[in-house]
Design an enzyme around this catalytic site. Structure first.
Site, PDB file in Angstrom:
ATOM      1  N   GLU A 238       0.807  -1.221   0.000  1.00 26.88           N
ATOM      2  CA  GLU A 238       0.000   0.000   0.000  1.00 26.88           C
ATOM      3  C   GLU A 238       0.844   1.275   0.000  1.00 26.88           C
ATOM      4  O   GLU A 238       0.840   2.057   0.955  1.00 26.88           O
ATOM      5  CB  GLU A 238      -0.972  -0.020   1.176  1.00 26.88           C
ATOM      6  CG  GLU A 238      -1.926  -1.209   1.087  1.00 26.88           C
ATOM      7  CD  GLU A 238      -3.006  -1.224   2.161  1.00 26.88           C
ATOM      8  OE1 GLU A 238      -2.908  -0.425   3.119  1.00 26.88           O
ATOM      9  OE2 GLU A 238      -3.934  -2.034   2.037  1.00 26.88           O
ATOM     10  N   GLU A 341      -4.061  -8.814  -1.619  1.00 30.85           N
ATOM     11  CA  GLU A 341      -4.637  -8.748  -0.264  1.00 30.85           C
ATOM     12  C   GLU A 341      -6.074  -8.275  -0.284  1.00 30.85           C
ATOM     13  O   GLU A 341      -6.442  -7.362  -1.029  1.00 30.85           O
ATOM     14  CB  GLU A 341      -3.827  -7.790   0.620  1.00 30.85           C
ATOM     15  CG  GLU A 341      -4.325  -7.745   2.070  1.00 30.85           C
ATOM     16  CD  GLU A 341      -3.621  -6.664   2.877  1.00 30.85           C
ATOM     17  OE1 GLU A 341      -2.387  -6.555   2.779  1.00 30.85           O
ATOM     18  OE2 GLU A 341      -4.319  -5.935   3.598  1.00 30.85           O
TER      19      GLU A 341
END
Length: 490
Positions: A238, A341
């Site tokens: 991220e 994810e």
């Protein structure tokens, strides 16, 4: 007819069903011949408000089928049009998962490993992800070096040897001795960052880019020295999120330059040039910008095997932006898409068996595969009765929870929904063209290397739906319950 029309409109506007965009097909010569003559489909079902959980619910024979009517619901599978090959389906083995696993009795540990990794008695996971030093699903922040050790002379992975490495090894054994593993960092050590801490974002200091690239190599070498081959890695989990947990910001240009000037060359120098490097590792919303920036630079692109994505920021509206994946496959057909994810956030123990959580998985997996995704990785494989442990209280759901007070395992509907794919669609299987005639059904199909075809069908409406599954001039008739998933193997 009227009710079907209303359902179709409802599914389109509420669920935002993304149309399937077929990527360039594999040449017919590489597609094994497939016929359903004399065959029957074995059907497995999981459904809300029933006890059906990956339960075999029948067998249906293929029979001659006429031209379908517009009033009929059809799923059309074309074995002559195949696309990407599946790498694997699995979940992340985190500090939290391994620490909770360690609290279980030997009997429950064996049950858990079989449930996830045995393809006959479980759901047959074939892929795993883990993190480089700490993440939010650790009991605290830690690294593998002492403070300000720019030369990484103190590097060691002793922390991981207590819980995480033993679980990775046992999971690999339970999967038959092979479980491709890839790794991701959440943050560089504090001294390498502009904010001098692992939490709350910050960026990599340019003067530490070389040391940070070597850190990945040392981690891979340390794990492989202990008998855990590393298949690939993502550059940063991220990279556009400033989180209260471990995080680090890279603009697209910063990630591109780190890859081409430091990480790629360092891995090659260390004899690790065969590792698959995945860029982005964040949500679908900004994925095309990251792909354009990195893949259009030849010196960076040569090191990038693919691009990873999550689902968090693109789930709040009606459109999860599955078609952003299309743009990447159209523009960069040689790059691979990997779902790295996803989980259901905001843990609530009263919602262990909340079917919308499972449907989020089913919808994402079907659409992601239909857009060309080659691998799909869930987040934590196991969490406790609080949705943790997590050192910043970012508590979430997992497909399986352990109640550490009683030692019992809780299998959520999500576990079974994932199993409708992972148990039957095996590595090397090729996705096959599959189209539904109504948007209230979602479906995808894969042809396994053993010659078996697998079609997964999901009904996210409140009504049972009868449909016909067509293969050429043959079809089977089937009925799917409300809020249900089916897998047909034939």
């Amino acid at each position: 007819m009227k009710s079907l029309f209303i359902l179709s409109l409802l599914a389109f506007f509420v669920f935002g069903c993304a149309p399937q965009k077929e990527q360039t097909a594999v040449s017919p010569a590489s597609t094994p011949s497939f016929s359903v003559d004399g065959k029957e489909a074995t059907i497995y079902t999981t459904a809300d408000s029933t006890e059906l959980r990956l339960t075999q619910t029948g067998k249906k024979s293929f029979a001659a089928a006429n031209q379908p009517l517009e009033t009929e619901v059809g799923i059309f599978v074309n074995p002559n049009k195949s696309f990407q090959a599946l790498l694997g389906i699995g979940g992340a083995i985190t500090d939290a998962s391994s620490e909770v696993f360690a609290t279980l009795s030997e009997e429950k540990q064996a049950e858990f490993l079989k449930a996830y990794y045995d393809k006959e008695e479980g759901i047959g996971y074939t892929l795993a992800r883990t993190h480089i030093h700490s993440c939010d699903f650790s009991k605290g922040s830690y690294t593998y070096v002492t403070d300000a050790d720019k030369e990484l002379k103190t590097f060691n992975i002793d922390h991981d040897k207590e819980f995480r490495i033993p679980l990775i090894k046992r999971a690999t054994a339970a999967a038959g001795g092979k479980l491709p593993l890839y790794v991701s960092p959440w943050s560089p050590p504090p001294f390498m960052k502009t904010n001098d801490q692992m939490l709350q974002g910050g960026s990599l200091r340019p003067e530490y880019a070389g040391a940070w690239a070597l850190y990945y190599a040392k981690f891979i070498q340390a794990y492989e020295a202990l008998g855990m081959p590393i298949w690939g890695l993502t550059i940063q989990n991220e990279p556009m999120a400033t989180q209260r947990w471990e995080s680090c910001i890279y603009t697209a240009e910063q990630e591109r330059d780190f890859l081409k000037n430091h990480l790629g060359p360092t891995l090659e120098r260390e004899g690790l040039g065969d590792k698959k490097i995945i860029v982005w590792d964040h949500n679908r919303d900004l994925i095309t910008h990251r792909a354009n920036t990195i893949f259009e630079d030849p010196e960076a692109s040569k090191y990038a095997w693919g691009i990873g994505f999550h689902w968090y920021e693109t789930w709040t509206g009606s459109d999860p932006m599955f078609t952003n994946l299309d743009a990447i496959k159209d523009a960069f057909p040689d790059k691979n898409l990997v779902f790295t994810e996803g989980c259901n956030e905001a843990f609530d123990a009263n919602k262990y068996h909340y079917f919308p959580n499972a449907e989020r998985y089913g919808r994402s997996m079907i659409n992601d595969f239909n857009q060309g995704t080659v691998a799909w990785t869930d987040w934590n494989i196991l969490l406790d009765e609080t949705g943790g442990p997590n050192h910043v209280q970012n508590l979430c759901f997992a497909p399986v929870h352990a109640d550490t007070r009683t030692g019992e395992l809780i299998y959520t509907p999500t576990y079974y929904y994932i199993g409708h794919f992972s148990k039957f669609i095996r590595p090397g299987a090729k996705r096959v063209s599959t189209v539904c005639s109504r948007s209230f059904l979602l479906s995808t199909s894969f042809l396994n290397e053993d010659g078996s075809m697998v079609t997964v069908v999901m009904n996210h409406t409140d009504q049972p739906i009868s449909y016909k599954l067509y293969i050429g001039e043959k079809a089977v008739e089937e009925r799917i319950l409300p809020h249900a998933m089916q897998t047909l193997v034939y």
